[in-house]
Design a protein around this motif. Structure first.
Motif, short mmCIF file in Angstrom:
data_model
loop_
_atom_site.label_atom_id
_atom_site.label_comp_id
_atom_site.label_asym_id
_atom_site.label_seq_id
_atom_site.Cartn_x
_atom_site.Cartn_y
_atom_site.Cartn_z
N ILE A 1 7.36 -10.18 3.27
CA ILE A 1 8.07 -8.90 3.29
C ILE A 1 7.05 -7.76 3.33
O ILE A 1 6.12 -7.73 2.52
CB ILE A 1 8.95 -8.74 2.03
N PRO A 2 7.19 -6.80 4.24
CA PRO A 2 6.31 -5.63 4.23
C PRO A 2 6.49 -4.85 2.93
O PRO A 2 7.62 -4.69 2.45
CB PRO A 2 6.79 -4.80 5.43
N LEU B 1 -5.32 8.22 1.70
CA LEU B 1 -4.11 7.74 2.37
C LEU B 1 -4.50 7.08 3.69
O LEU B 1 -5.22 7.67 4.49
CB LEU B 1 -3.16 8.91 2.62
N GLY B 2 -3.99 5.87 3.92
CA GLY B 2 -4.26 5.22 5.20
C GLY B 2 -4.48 3.73 5.03
O GLY B 2 -4.38 3.18 3.93
N ASN B 3 -4.80 3.08 6.15
CA ASN B 3 -5.15 1.66 6.14
C ASN B 3 -6.62 1.50 6.52
O ASN B 3 -7.48 1.75 5.70
CB ASN B 3 -4.22 0.87 7.07
N ASP B 4 -6.91 1.16 7.76
CA ASP B 4 -8.30 0.96 8.15
C ASP B 4 -9.07 2.26 8.31
O ASP B 4 -10.30 2.28 8.22
CB ASP B 4 -8.35 0.17 9.45
N TYR B 5 -8.37 3.34 8.58
CA TYR B 5 -9.02 4.64 8.78
C TYR B 5 -8.43 5.66 7.81
O TYR B 5 -7.62 6.51 8.18
CB TYR B 5 -8.84 5.10 10.23
N PRO B 6 -8.82 5.57 6.53
CA PRO B 6 -8.21 6.42 5.51
C PRO B 6 -8.59 7.88 5.64
O PRO B 6 -9.68 8.22 6.09
CB PRO B 6 -8.75 5.83 4.19
N ALA C 1 2.92 0.74 5.51
CA ALA C 1 3.26 -0.61 5.07
C ALA C 1 3.69 -1.47 6.26
O ALA C 1 3.27 -2.63 6.40
CB ALA C 1 4.36 -0.56 4.02
N ILE C 2 4.53 -0.90 7.10
CA ILE C 2 5.01 -1.63 8.28
C ILE C 2 3.88 -1.87 9.27
O ILE C 2 3.77 -2.95 9.88
CB ILE C 2 6.19 -0.87 8.93
N ASN D 1 0.23 -5.67 11.90
CA ASN D 1 -1.14 -6.04 12.27
C ASN D 1 -1.48 -7.46 11.82
O ASN D 1 -2.22 -8.18 12.49
CB ASN D 1 -2.14 -5.05 11.67
N LYS D 2 -0.92 -7.86 10.68
CA LYS D 2 -1.19 -9.21 10.16
C LYS D 2 -0.54 -10.29 11.01
O LYS D 2 -0.93 -11.46 10.94
CB LYS D 2 -0.72 -9.32 8.71
#
Length: 357
Positions: free
Chosen positions: A115-116, A227-232, A342-343, A348-349
């Protein structure tokens, strides 16, 4: 345009249960209901999961409305299987503080159920929650820290005198005694002598089996939101301005004796350094979604990283949302952005292979 389904999870079997409920009320009242259908799940202090009977349609005026009750308990996997309208959840939003909420445990559940979910993954959550592991990772990344001592309850019971001597030889008063795996200043004591140190250790061991004793420093408390994922991305730093010597749980949540100065009154070079260090801390613990990085800034502009918080205070008036408000990202927009991140991470996974052809 059809709405996405999200589920807000709050409460929890934690000393920070009440903070979580207050956070949930704030988020529920701010979420964009034109974009999302919102279900809620309340985790009681005893660890029971209770799902709301209806999707949220109106503001929650009284926090007591969020203390759900039921006579029939449903398996957790069933509660998370689908939303009230029968569709699967596009994301769940855990607003849980402390053990079983921001330490990687519930994140592991979401991973197993595929679940995301909003916020940090298992590794980032767990090592951000454990102050000692976090310090090791910061050291590996070259981030400056104040001296500290750490030990287990079993070690203290066996070598009490030696550990007390070690603390007094390695650290100067005042020192801060902290449970290694709690937030919101629960169980933390400021100690200015040996008697207070012993009392502080005994108090902290009520909340955890592992403690961290940190060197105190005369410094300003500066915080940066990430805030962010790979590029915060980061905010301008903010400062906690206190009229109390120690920012404990009561002054943080009950007395209102702390003011936020946003942005902090610091020079541009120092602000840039703090923002860069916040990104380094974010990467050191493999974070995603959101993090608040906390620093000490001394009078001569020396910077020490204090900690990162993988699930920072998230009421509308907490430092993290207020820092983004200063960057022209509203509370509602911030919530939307976190759901989108989150989505994004979940999608990406999907590119990762889980079996060999």
């Amino acid at each position: 345009m059809s709405k996405e389904n999200i589920c807000i999870i709050y409460g929890g079997k934690s000393a920070e249960h009440e903070v979580s409920i207050l956070t949930a009320q704030n988020v529920i009242n701010a979420v964009d209901l034109s974009k999302y259908c919102v279900d809620i799940i309340y985790i009681t202090n005893d660890g029971e999961w209770i799902k709301g009977e209806h999707s949220i349609e109106n503001h929650i005026e009284d926090v007591e409305q969020l203390r759900l009750k039921t006579n029939e308990l449903t398996p957790i996997s069933k509660l998370l299987e689908s939303s009230i309208n029968g569709q699967s959840y596009d994301a769940v939003f855990p607003l849980l503080h402390g053990p079983n909420g921001e330490d990687g445990t519930i994140q592991g559940l979401f991973e197993v159920l595929d679940i995301p979910y909003v916020g940090n993954g298992v590794l980032a959550a767990s090592c951000s929650m454990d102050k000692l592991v976090m310090k090791h990772l910061f050291a590996h990344r070259g981030l400056p820290q104040l001296p500290y001592v750490s030990f287990l309850k079993s070690e203290y019971e066996k070598y009490k005198h030696n550990i007390q001597e070690l603390i007094q030889n390695k650290l100067d008063y005042p020192v801060f005694v902290k449970p290694a795996n709690l937030g919101s200043s629960v169980g933390i004591s400021k100690c200015t002598n040996k008697e207070e140190l012993i009392s502080g250790i005994e108090e902290a061991f009520k909340f955890d089996r592992k403690l961290v004793i940190e060197q105190g420093v005369e410094a300003r408390e500066i915080e940066v939101a990430v805030l962010g994922n790979d590029y915060p991305e980061t905010t301008l730093p903010g400062e906690l301005v206190k009229d109390v010597q120690f920012y404990d749980y009561k002054s943080k949540y009950k007395d209102g004796r702390v003011q936020l100065q946003i942005p902090a009154d610091i020079d541009e070079e120092t602000a840039t350094t703090l923002r860069n260090m916040a990104v380094e801390a974010f990467k050191a613990t493999d974070c995603s979604g959101l993090v608040r990085a906390d620093f000490f800034l001394t009078e001569d502009n020396t910077i020490y990283i204090n900690e990162t918080n993988a699930m920072p205070g998230f009421t509308q008036y907490s430092m993290y949302p207020q820092l983004w408000e200063n960057m022209n990202l509203s509370y509602t927009e911030l919530i939307t952005k976190l759901i989108e991140l989150a989505i994004e991470r979940f999608n990406n996974k999907k590119d990762i292979k889980y079996k060999i052809d």
